[in-house]
Design a protein around this motif. Structure first.
Motif, PDB file in Angstrom:
ATOM      1  N   ALA A  99       0.940  -1.249  -0.285  1.00 33.92           N
ATOM      2  CA  ALA A  99       0.129  -0.034   0.281  1.00 33.92           C
ATOM      3  C   ALA A  99       0.802   1.175   0.050  1.00 33.92           C
ATOM      4  N   ASP A 100       0.149   2.343  -0.685  1.00 36.53           N
ATOM      5  CA  ASP A 100       1.047   3.664  -0.726  1.00 36.53           C
ATOM      6  C   ASP A 100       1.346   4.133   0.772  1.00 36.53           C
ATOM      7  N   LYS A 101       0.282   4.109   1.626  1.00 36.91           N
ATOM      8  CA  LYS A 101       0.434   4.424   2.998  1.00 36.91           C
ATOM      9  C   LYS A 101      -0.020   3.381   3.897  1.00 36.91           C
ATOM     10  N   SER A 102       1.033   2.929   4.792  1.00 34.74           N
ATOM     11  CA  SER A 102       0.716   1.736   5.553  1.00 34.74           C
ATOM     12  C   SER A 102       0.450   2.134   6.872  1.00 34.74           C
ATOM     13  N   ILE A 103      -0.367   1.318   7.677  1.00 34.14           N
ATOM     14  CA  ILE A 103      -0.799   1.619   9.245  1.00 34.14           C
ATOM     15  C   ILE A 103       0.371   1.518  10.078  1.00 34.14           C
ATOM     16  N   LYS A 104       1.791   0.701   9.365  1.00 32.76           N
ATOM     17  CA  LYS A 104       2.704   0.517  10.216  1.00 32.76           C
ATOM     18  C   LYS A 104       3.426   2.016  10.460  1.00 32.76           C
ATOM     19  N   ASP A 105       3.187   2.944   9.379  1.00 39.13           N
ATOM     20  CA  ASP A 105       3.848   4.204   9.648  1.00 39.13           C
ATOM     21  C   ASP A 105       2.985   5.301  10.601  1.00 39.13           C
ATOM     22  N   ALA A 106       1.755   4.816  10.877  1.00 45.62           N
ATOM     23  CA  ALA A 106       0.898   5.587  11.715  1.00 45.62           C
ATOM     24  C   ALA A 106       1.414   6.054  13.162  1.00 45.62           C
ATOM     25  N   PRO A 107       1.304   6.926  13.609  1.00 48.62           N
ATOM     26  CA  PRO A 107       1.916   7.487  15.092  1.00 48.62           C
ATOM     27  C   PRO A 107       1.322   6.623  16.287  1.00 48.62           C
ATOM     28  N   ILE A 117      -8.868  -4.819  21.929  1.00 53.10           N
ATOM     29  CA  ILE A 117      -9.537  -3.951  21.104  1.00 53.10           C
ATOM     30  C   ILE A 117      -8.579  -2.631  20.769  1.00 53.10           C
ATOM     31  N   PHE A 118      -8.447  -2.335  19.537  1.00 49.94           N
ATOM     32  CA  PHE A 118      -7.795  -1.031  19.308  1.00 49.94           C
ATOM     33  C   PHE A 118      -8.724  -0.454  18.263  1.00 49.94           C
ATOM     34  N   VAL A 119      -8.795   0.940  18.555  1.00 45.39           N
ATOM     35  CA  VAL A 119      -9.842   1.677  17.271  1.00 45.39           C
ATOM     36  C   VAL A 119      -9.182   3.100  17.398  1.00 45.39           C
ATOM     37  N   ALA A 120      -8.910   3.701  16.052  1.00 44.79           N
ATOM     38  CA  ALA A 120      -8.222   4.640  16.012  1.00 44.79           C
ATOM     39  C   ALA A 120      -8.821   5.497  14.936  1.00 44.79           C
ATOM     40  N   ILE A 121      -9.193   6.813  15.163  1.00 41.93           N
ATOM     41  CA  ILE A 121      -9.589   7.792  14.246  1.00 41.93           C
ATOM     42  C   ILE A 121      -8.564   8.857  13.682  1.00 41.93           C
ATOM     43  N   ASN A 122      -8.061   8.714  12.703  1.00 43.66           N
ATOM     44  CA  ASN A 122      -6.970   9.496  12.180  1.00 43.66           C
ATOM     45  C   ASN A 122      -7.577  10.863  11.721  1.00 43.66           C
ATOM     46  N   ALA A 123      -7.192  11.845  12.289  1.00 43.95           N
ATOM     47  CA  ALA A 123      -7.867  13.075  11.897  1.00 43.95           C
ATOM     48  C   ALA A 123      -7.170  13.685  10.641  1.00 43.95           C
ATOM     49  N   ILE A 167      -8.548   5.840  26.498  1.00 49.97           N
ATOM     50  CA  ILE A 167      -8.941   6.703  25.432  1.00 49.97           C
ATOM     51  C   ILE A 167      -7.740   7.880  25.432  1.00 49.97           C
ATOM     52  N   ASP A 168      -7.367   7.999  24.334  1.00 50.23           N
ATOM     53  CA  ASP A 168      -6.284   8.965  24.144  1.00 50.23           C
ATOM     54  C   ASP A 168      -6.412   9.890  23.058  1.00 50.23           C
ATOM     55  N   LEU A 169      -6.356  11.237  23.256  1.00 55.13           N
ATOM     56  CA  LEU A 169      -6.542  12.181  22.147  1.00 55.13           C
ATOM     57  C   LEU A 169      -5.057  12.904  22.252  1.00 55.13           C
ATOM     58  N   CYS A 170      -4.656  12.573  20.959  1.00 53.38           N
ATOM     59  CA  CYS A 170      -3.111  13.011  20.749  1.00 53.38           C
ATOM     60  C   CYS A 170      -3.168  14.183  19.882  1.00 53.38           C
ATOM     61  N   LEU A 171      -2.615  15.357  20.197  1.00 55.41           N
ATOM     62  CA  LEU A 171      -2.565  16.540  19.576  1.00 55.41           C
ATOM     63  C   LEU A 171      -1.384  16.717  19.047  1.00 55.41           C
ATOM     64  N   LYS A 172      -1.200  17.595  17.915  1.00 51.27           N
ATOM     65  CA  LYS A 172      -0.144  17.610  16.985  1.00 51.27           C
ATOM     66  C   LYS A 172       0.815  18.598  17.801  1.00 51.27           C
ATOM     67  N   ASP A 173       0.635  19.454  18.426  1.00 50.15           N
ATOM     68  CA  ASP A 173       1.415  20.689  18.913  1.00 50.15           C
ATOM     69  C   ASP A 173       2.251  20.195  20.095  1.00 50.15           C
ATOM     70  N   LYS A 174       3.341  19.549  20.196  1.00 49.84           N
ATOM     71  CA  LYS A 174       4.031  18.956  21.207  1.00 49.84           C
ATOM     72  C   LYS A 174       4.774  19.944  22.127  1.00 49.84           C
ATOM     73  N   ASP A 175       4.883  21.179  21.849  1.00 46.37           N
ATOM     74  CA  ASP A 175       5.401  22.338  22.771  1.00 46.37           C
ATOM     75  C   ASP A 175       4.618  22.626  23.541  1.00 46.37           C
ATOM     76  N   VAL A 176       3.205  22.903  23.412  1.00 51.51           N
ATOM     77  CA  VAL A 176       2.349  22.998  24.249  1.00 51.51           C
ATOM     78  C   VAL A 176       1.853  22.442  25.229  1.00 51.51           C
ATOM     79  N   ASN A 177       1.445  22.727  26.517  1.00 54.08           N
ATOM     80  CA  ASN A 177       0.729  21.813  27.281  1.00 54.08           C
ATOM     81  C   ASN A 177      -0.475  21.237  26.728  1.00 54.08           C
ATOM     82  N   ALA A 178      -0.865  19.989  26.753  1.00 52.56           N
ATOM     83  CA  ALA A 178      -2.091  19.438  26.202  1.00 52.56           C
ATOM     84  C   ALA A 178      -3.287  20.019  27.042  1.00 52.56           C
TER      85      ALA A 178
END
Length: 192
Positions: A99-107, A117-123, A167-178
């Motif tokens: 595949a062009d994009k593999s789930i192996k490359d997902a964060p 059980i694992f469910v991810a919603i990729n924004a 449940i984990d909400l992962c934000l893009k900005d790693k420099d600012v407090n979540a």
């Protein structure tokens, strides 16, 4: 059917690939299997499945079948000891190809290991859909605000391991407090 379920060898994975389709989203579950005997037995005994008029299971090749109904075709089979099923003919034709994009490359890929059980919603993937881009272009300021907020999220994941759920909400900005990001997110959403 019992033979089918006993042929699974480990995890069963599934994905909704295209949720913008009008009829039904594109899906694809797959699992490692011991052999293809279960599908062959299913095909040979298709008369005992109680299929309705207009339904049929047709063999397309070795370990490749299609369940035809009036509204949808479901392609299923085994390739490289992996059983698959999909309602998308293009996916069926590309089973086993890289595949062009593999789930192996997902964060979140490393977080999946060992979970029941694992469910991810990729924004990012949702924001990359053509229909979302169209809505963003024609939706006005309110939609633009929602898109900007969604752009701050990398992914949302839900998992379960034994009796522990997370449940984990992962934000893009790693420099600012979540917590600060979430408060700012809520303020922007509320129009403050």
């Amino acid at each position: 059917v019992k033979e089918l379920f006993s042929s699974f060898n480990g995890d069963i994975s599934a994905g909704l690939i295209n949720v913008t389709r009008n009829i039904a989203p594109t899906f694809m579950p797959y699992a490692d299997v011991k052999n293809g005997n279960a599908l062959e037995a299913l095909y040979k005994n298709k008369q005992s499945l109680g299929m309705k008029r207009g339904e049929d299971i047709i063999q397309l090749g070795k370990d490749e079948y299609v369940y035809k109904t009036k509204g949808m075709n479901i392609f299923f089979g085994i390739k490289d000891k992996q059983m698959y099923a999909t309602n998308d003919e293009l996916l069926y034709k590309n089973v086993g190809k890289a595949a062009d994009k593999s789930i192996k490359d997902a964060p979140y890929a490393s977080d999946m290991k060992g979970k029941n059980i694992f469910v991810a919603i990729n924004a990012d993937a949702i924001l990359d859909l053509i229909v979302v881009k169209m809505v963003a272009g024609f939706g006005g300021q309110e939609v633009k605000t929602y898109i900007e907020l969604a752009n701050k999220v990398s992914y949302l994941s839900m998992s379960s391991e034994g009796e522990i759920s997370e449940i984990d909400l992962c934000l893009k900005d790693k420099d600012v407090n979540a917590l600060k990001q979430i408060v700012d997110f809520a303020k922007q959403f509320a129009g403050m």
